[in-house]
Design an enzyme around this catalytic site. Structure first.
Site, PDB file in Angstrom:
ATOM      1  N   HIS A   1       2.987   6.036   4.348  1.00  0.00           N
ATOM      2  CA  HIS A   1       2.329   7.218   3.778  1.00  0.00           C
ATOM      3  C   HIS A   1       2.127   8.282   4.861  1.00  0.00           C
ATOM      4  O   HIS A   1       2.221   9.474   4.605  1.00  0.00           O
ATOM      5  CB  HIS A   1       0.967   6.867   3.177  1.00  0.00           C
ATOM      6  CG  HIS A   1       1.046   6.096   1.886  1.00  0.00           C
ATOM      7  ND1 HIS A   1       1.694   6.562   0.778  1.00  0.00           N
ATOM      8  CD2 HIS A   1       0.551   4.893   1.535  1.00  0.00           C
ATOM      9  CE1 HIS A   1       1.594   5.681  -0.206  1.00  0.00           C
ATOM     10  NE2 HIS A   1       0.913   4.648   0.239  1.00  0.00           N
TER      11      HIS A   1
ATOM     12  N   CYS B   1      -4.453  -7.070   7.250  1.00  0.00           N
ATOM     13  CA  CYS B   1      -4.418  -6.001   6.242  1.00  0.00           C
ATOM     14  C   CYS B   1      -4.049  -6.547   4.871  1.00  0.00           C
ATOM     15  O   CYS B   1      -4.881  -6.605   3.974  1.00  0.00           O
ATOM     16  CB  CYS B   1      -3.474  -4.865   6.600  1.00  0.00           C
ATOM     17  SG  CYS B   1      -3.473  -3.671   5.237  1.00  0.00           S
TER      18      CYS B   1
ATOM     19  N   HIS C   1      -1.319  -0.825  11.759  1.00  0.00           N
ATOM     20  CA  HIS C   1      -2.739  -1.149  11.555  1.00  0.00           C
ATOM     21  C   HIS C   1      -2.940  -2.619  11.245  1.00  0.00           C
ATOM     22  O   HIS C   1      -4.050  -3.096  11.138  1.00  0.00           O
ATOM     23  CB  HIS C   1      -3.332  -0.275  10.436  1.00  0.00           C
ATOM     24  CG  HIS C   1      -2.675  -0.511   9.112  1.00  0.00           C
ATOM     25  ND1 HIS C   1      -1.453   0.029   8.785  1.00  0.00           N
ATOM     26  CD2 HIS C   1      -3.051  -1.250   8.052  1.00  0.00           C
ATOM     27  CE1 HIS C   1      -1.103  -0.369   7.569  1.00  0.00           C
ATOM     28  NE2 HIS C   1      -2.061  -1.158   7.098  1.00  0.00           N
TER      29      HIS C   1
ATOM     30  N   SER D   1       1.212   1.454   4.078  1.00  0.00           N
ATOM     31  CA  SER D   1       0.259   2.535   4.390  1.00  0.00           C
ATOM     32  C   SER D   1       0.736   3.392   5.565  1.00  0.00           C
ATOM     33  O   SER D   1       0.531   4.605   5.570  1.00  0.00           O
ATOM     34  CB  SER D   1      -1.124   1.958   4.688  1.00  0.00           C
ATOM     35  OG  SER D   1      -1.557   1.246   3.568  1.00  0.00           O
TER      36      SER D   1
ATOM     37  N   CYS E   1       3.445  -2.460   6.994  1.00  0.00           N
ATOM     38  CA  CYS E   1       2.720  -2.221   5.737  1.00  0.00           C
ATOM     39  C   CYS E   1       3.060  -0.829   5.213  1.00  0.00           C
ATOM     40  O   CYS E   1       3.350   0.088   5.984  1.00  0.00           O
ATOM     41  CB  CYS E   1       1.214  -2.338   6.000  1.00  0.00           C
ATOM     42  SG  CYS E   1       0.191  -1.964   4.572  1.00  0.00           S
TER      43      CYS E   1
HETATM   44  N1  COD Z   1       5.660   0.529 -11.329  1.00  0.00           N
HETATM   45  C1  COD Z   1       5.583  -0.744 -10.870  1.00  0.00           C
HETATM   46  N2  COD Z   1       5.771  -1.067  -9.556  1.00  0.00           N
HETATM   47  C2  COD Z   1       6.078  -0.082  -8.708  1.00  0.00           C
HETATM   48  C3  COD Z   1       6.198   1.275  -9.102  1.00  0.00           C
HETATM   49  C4  COD Z   1       5.980   1.565 -10.502  1.00  0.00           C
HETATM   50  N3  COD Z   1       6.072   2.802 -10.983  1.00  0.00           N
HETATM   51  N4  COD Z   1       6.513   2.015  -8.036  1.00  0.00           N
HETATM   52  C5  COD Z   1       6.586   1.171  -6.984  1.00  0.00           C
HETATM   53  N5  COD Z   1       6.329  -0.095  -7.382  1.00  0.00           N
HETATM   54  C6  COD Z   1       6.285  -1.339  -6.570  1.00  0.00           C
HETATM   55  C7  COD Z   1       7.381  -1.449  -5.520  1.00  0.00           C
HETATM   56  O1  COD Z   1       8.581  -1.968  -6.054  1.00  0.00           O
HETATM   57  C8  COD Z   1       6.745  -2.408  -4.517  1.00  0.00           C
HETATM   58  O2  COD Z   1       7.039  -3.756  -4.790  1.00  0.00           O
HETATM   59  C9  COD Z   1       5.242  -2.177  -4.691  1.00  0.00           C
HETATM   60  O3  COD Z   1       5.086  -1.301  -5.807  1.00  0.00           O
HETATM   61  C10 COD Z   1       4.616  -1.538  -3.435  1.00  0.00           C
HETATM   62  O4  COD Z   1       4.672  -2.485  -2.427  1.00  0.00           O
HETATM   63  P1  COD Z   1       4.921  -2.203  -0.875  1.00  0.00           P
HETATM   64  O5  COD Z   1       5.199  -3.531  -0.225  1.00  0.00           O
HETATM   65  O6  COD Z   1       5.899  -1.099  -0.685  1.00  0.00           O
HETATM   66  O7  COD Z   1       3.500  -1.664  -0.382  1.00  0.00           O
HETATM   67  P2  COD Z   1       2.258  -2.457   0.257  1.00  0.00           P
HETATM   68  O8  COD Z   1       1.902  -3.596  -0.611  1.00  0.00           O
HETATM   69  O9  COD Z   1       2.533  -2.716   1.702  1.00  0.00           O
HETATM   70  O10 COD Z   1       1.107  -1.322   0.193  1.00  0.00           O
HETATM   71  C11 COD Z   1       0.671  -0.884  -1.044  1.00  0.00           C
HETATM   72  C12 COD Z   1      -0.539   0.065  -0.912  1.00  0.00           C
HETATM   73  C13 COD Z   1      -0.922   0.469  -2.305  1.00  0.00           C
HETATM   74  C14 COD Z   1      -1.699  -0.646  -0.235  1.00  0.00           C
HETATM   75  C15 COD Z   1      -0.170   1.299  -0.030  1.00  0.00           C
HETATM   76  O11 COD Z   1       0.976   1.909  -0.510  1.00  0.00           O
HETATM   77  C16 COD Z   1      -1.315   2.306  -0.005  1.00  0.00           C
HETATM   78  O12 COD Z   1      -1.572   3.043  -0.952  1.00  0.00           O
HETATM   79  N6  COD Z   1      -2.002   2.374   1.131  1.00  0.00           N
HETATM   80  C17 COD Z   1      -3.051   3.319   1.355  1.00  0.00           C
HETATM   81  C18 COD Z   1      -4.379   2.667   1.122  1.00  0.00           C
HETATM   82  C19 COD Z   1      -4.830   1.941   2.298  1.00  0.00           C
HETATM   83  O13 COD Z   1      -5.019   2.465   3.361  1.00  0.00           O
HETATM   84  N7  COD Z   1      -4.930   0.656   2.090  1.00  0.00           N
HETATM   85  C20 COD Z   1      -5.316  -0.209   3.081  1.00  0.00           C
HETATM   86  C21 COD Z   1      -4.279  -0.455   4.134  1.00  0.00           C
HETATM   87  S1  COD Z   1      -2.908  -1.185   3.426  1.00  0.00           S
HETATM   88 ZN    ZN Z   2      -1.935  -2.069   5.319  1.00  0.00          ZN
END
Ligand code: COD
Ligand code: ZN
Length: 366
Positions: free
Chosen positions: A43, A166, A59, A40, A38
């Site tokens: 980060h 998650c 996680h 997160s 994931c």
């Molecule tokens: N505009 C549009 N899309 C975008 C942009 C943008 N400017 N920048 C990036 N993206 C897209 C990427 O292409 C990607 O497809 C997507 O955003 C992000 O997806 P992933 O797969 O990299 O990330 P996820 O889905 O695994 O996680 C996203 C979160 C927002 C949950 C994560 O990054 C986060 O902030 N986690 C901290 C919060 C937390 O603890 N959450 C609970 C546990 S996950």
């Molecule tokens: Zn997660």
């Protein structure tokens, strides 16, 4: 046992043998079968989110109970379980008030990197290795509090079930529990990665009308359509705010979800709201980030901006219910799981996530 350890921010995971101690009173040892890759965790790797290090990250996951410590009554050896990255103590104001995702004990575990007695069960030589979010799913044998595992049925493949802990509960929960999206409502989702795709899936499950997916990558947008999006916008080619307004007859959407964690896309998710619209922030930005809020529409259009953590869920109830939905053919997990990697290739798995090649992948333990 084998684990992926992060020694300091901005470094790679080190996959190595780590000593694991027996579970103490109220704790369980879980033989992990799959650990979810994931964003997160990334980060923490990048230093945007702070966690005590060195630590075994991870996680999201699923496994089988190997041993239980004294006094454990909820689970026993052989049970299939999903670790909860925010446990609920069942006793604090938030747990008692039906908001277990905000449990005070979970915050303590996260900030100390230890279990509830203030110590860690992991060591490498003389170095104490910390727990991450109390679950550390990138370990072939992990120890966690009894309150951090939920027993699940044993007829679902564990690498699929892992995603529920998650990505699925966070995304679907943001729709169902936080925003409480009405059937027929219009929805925009900024970011269609592992979590955002589940916001889309949640919106489809509750019968939303227009479901508009926004991402920078066409492959993610294709996946979004498979999960239930009705419209896709590639924000690298066009202004998503203008496009969403156009798709909604100039009005904007009833609900917008930010699932990336960038101030600029959080602002966009507020800008695209129609009257009485609700923006739900799921993504976490850098700690010091702020956004400017245009105040007039907040009042004159009665907008709401809210945050959601862990799908604002009650994981003990919601995890088994989501798994039942999958087994009944009503929840999609198969298209989400793009790839499986051995734990030894965890760095490659995160490289692929960063390049946008995978929606969700899991690491497995040999
Ligand atoms: N505009 C549009 N899309 C975008 C942009 C943008 N400017 N920048 C990036 N993206 C897209 C990427 O292409 C990607 O497809 C997507 O955003 C992000 O997806 P992933 O797969 O990299 O990330 P996820 O889905 O695994 O996680 C996203 C979160 C927002 C949950 C994560 O990054 C986060 O902030 N986690 C901290 C919060 C937390 O603890 N959450 C609970 C546990 S996950
Ligand atoms: Zn997660």
């Amino acid at each position: 046992m084998k684990a992926a350890v992060l020694y300091e921010p901005k470094s790679r995971f080190v996959v190595e043998d780590v000593e694991v101690q027996e579970p103490k009173h109220g704790e369980v040892m879980v033989r992990m079968v799959a650990g979810g890759v994931c964003h997160s965790d990334l980060h923490v790797v990048k230093g945007d989110m702070v966690a005590p290090l060195p630590a075994i990250l991870g996680h999201e996951g699923a496994g089988i109970v190997e041993r239980v410590g004294e006094g454990v009554t909820n689970v026993r050896k052989g049970d299939h379980v999903i670790p909860l990255w925010r446990l609920s103590c069942g006793q604090c104001e938030w747990c008692l008030g039906g908001r277990p995702a905000l449990c005070d004990a979970a915050a303590q575990i996260r900030s100390t990197g230890c279990l509830l007695d203030g110590t860690s069960r992991f060591r490498k030589g003389s170095t104490e290795i910390k727990h991450f979010a109390g679950v550390s799913t990138f370990a072939s044998l992990s120890v966690m509090m009894e309150q951090a595992v939920v027993k699940i049925r044993n007829d679902i493949p564990l690498e699929k079930a892992a995603l529920v802990g998650c990505g699925v509960i966070t995304g679907v929960g943001a729709v169902v529990n936080a925003a409480q999206v009405r059937p027929g409502a219009s929805v925009a989702v900024f970011g269609t990665g592992g979590v955002g795709l589940n916001v889309i899936q949640g919106a489809a499950l509750v019968g939303a009308g227009k479901i508009i997916a926004v991402d920078l990558l066409d492959n993610k947008l294709e996946c979004a359509r498979e999960m239930g999006a009705t419209h896709e916008i590639n924000a690298s080619q066009t202004d998503p705010v203008a496009n969403i307004k156009e798709l909604t007859g100039g009005q904007g959407v009833d609900y917008a979800f930010e699932v990336i964690g960038l101030p600029e896309t959080i602002s966009q998710s507020v800008e695209v709201l129609r009257k009485r619209g609700v923006a739900v922030i799921v993504g976490v930005t850098r700690r010091e980030a702020t956004i400017a809020l245009e105040t007039f529409p907040m009042v004159f259009q009665e907008r709401t901006v809210m945050g959601s953590i862990y799908g604002s869920a009650r994981p003990r109830v919601d995890v088994p219910a989501l798994i039942d939905l999958y087994m009944a053919g009503k929840l999609k997990l198969d298209p989400l799981l793009t790839r499986t990697y051995p734990l030894e290739q965890i760095n490659e798995a995160y490289d692929a996530l960063e390049r946008g090649e995978t929606a969700r992948s899991v690491v497995t333990f040999s």
